[in-house]
Write an enzyme that holds these catalytic residues in place. Structure first.
Site, short mmCIF file in Angstrom:
data_model
loop_
_atom_site.label_atom_id
_atom_site.label_comp_id
_atom_site.label_asym_id
_atom_site.label_seq_id
_atom_site.Cartn_x
_atom_site.Cartn_y
_atom_site.Cartn_z
N SER A 103 0.79 -1.34 -0.01
CA SER A 103 0.19 -0.13 -0.04
C SER A 103 0.82 1.03 -0.08
CB SER A 103 -0.77 -0.02 1.38
OG SER A 103 -2.13 0.80 0.94
N ASP A 221 -10.06 -3.93 -6.19
CA ASP A 221 -9.34 -2.98 -5.26
C ASP A 221 -10.57 -1.98 -5.02
OD1 ASP A 221 -8.28 -1.18 -3.39
OD2 ASP A 221 -6.42 -1.92 -4.23
N HIS A 277 -8.08 -4.85 -1.83
CA HIS A 277 -6.82 -4.18 -1.49
C HIS A 277 -5.99 -5.29 -0.42
CE1 HIS A 277 -4.15 -1.03 -1.22
NE2 HIS A 277 -4.31 -0.77 -0.21
#
Ligand code: NAG
Length: 294
Positions: A103, A221, A277
């Site tokens: 991330s 995502d 995600h």
């Protein structure tokens, strides 16, 4: 494990590094970098799969609580330079290392590659990173969360004001395509590492030292907006609907960062995986990412 506006961690080899840049997990259990269910779990898996590997864990902040807070409120440029110092001082990393960032940790690690060539980073693996920033905070971090609403509102209005740029991590990679001038002028972190104001030849040269720059995109995502940013694409300037790929961008066409040259040299690897995600299957991770860590 609950959700996740997740982490940003880093893993490295020869040896390897596991940085808990550790920002930003929101789950009811107060997940932080070193929660064994999340990044700690990945660290362990890698240690099992690559015997003798050295995993360095860098925590930002003095403890886990502080670390989680630092995920929101701190100066990314300072964090990056702290990590650079830590890497430079680790004798085990002298010969170079591989790095993996999850991330937001992915774009922070790219800054490390661009700014701190010694010790050399070999492969950089970006897992759900936001290389062109984000415009929106969907599902952040839960519909009922006050802090999230506050942050979103603040970002819409004031992402480029001094205080936010210095203290709010998300502001430092907030990329507003409707206010491109403001972004270019005031974004202290992202606009700098993406060569928006000027071309720093050092950044360009350092990034091209990488053997591979691997970017993983999550096909479902729902956290990162727009998801194209995980492959270095973004919204076209001046509107907030249509996106462009890295190859269609000015950054690439003028080759301001060396990415076009790297692409031609076969150094850019674009991977996609099913899932939301940072939700990947262990088998997928082992088959697709582990090879870059050897
Ligand atoms: C370019 O980047 C290097 C490495 O971070 C830095 O030392 C230098 O001051 C930068 N140059 C300019 C002109 O910003």
């Amino acid at each position: 494990m609950k959700r996740i506006f997740k982490i940003s961690d880093v893993i490295i080899k020869p040896v390897f590094w596991f940085v808990c840049f550790c920002l930003f997990v929101f789950s009811s259990s107060g997940d932080s970098c070193c929660n064994p269910l999340s990044m700690g779990y990945i660290k362990k898996m890698i240690e099992q799969e690559i015997p003798g590997v050295y995993v360095l864990s860098v925590m930002i902040g003095k403890n886990i609580v502080e670390d989680t807070e630092n995920g929101f409120f701190s100066d990314v440029n300072e964090q990056v330079s702290m990590v650079c110092n830590q890497l430079a001082q680790d004798p085990k990393l002298k010969g170079g290392y591989n790095a993996m960032g999850f991330s937001q940790g992915a774009q922070f690690l790219r800054a490390v590659a661009q700014r701190c060539p010694s010790p050399p980073m070999k492969n950089l693996i970006s897992v759900g990173g936001q290389h062109q920033g984000v415009y929106g905070l969907p599902r952040c971090p839960g519909e009922s969360s006050k802090i999230c609403d506050m942050i979103r509102e603040a970002l819409n209005k004031e992402a480029y004001l001094g205080w936010f740029q210095k203290h709010l991590v998300q502001a430092q990679y907030w990329h507003d395509p409707l206010n491109d001038d403001l972004y270019k002028k005031y974004s202290r972190f992202l606009a700098d590492i993406n060569q928006e104001r000027a071309v720093n030849e050092t950044y360009k040269k350092n990034l091209q030292q990488l053997e591979k720059f691997v970017m993983v995109k999550f096909l479902q995502d729902s956290v990162v907006d727009p998801v194209d940013t995980e492959w270095f694409g973004f919204l076209k300037t001046g509107q907030a609907k249509e996106t462009e790929t890295l190859q269609e961008s000015v950054l690439y066409k003028e080759d301001r960062l060396g990415l076009a040259a790297m692409d031609k040299a076969g150094k850019l690897v674009f991977l996609a995986t099913e899932g939301d995600h940072l939700q990947f299957k262990e088998e997928w991770f082992k088959a697709n990412l582990l090879p870059y860590l050897h």
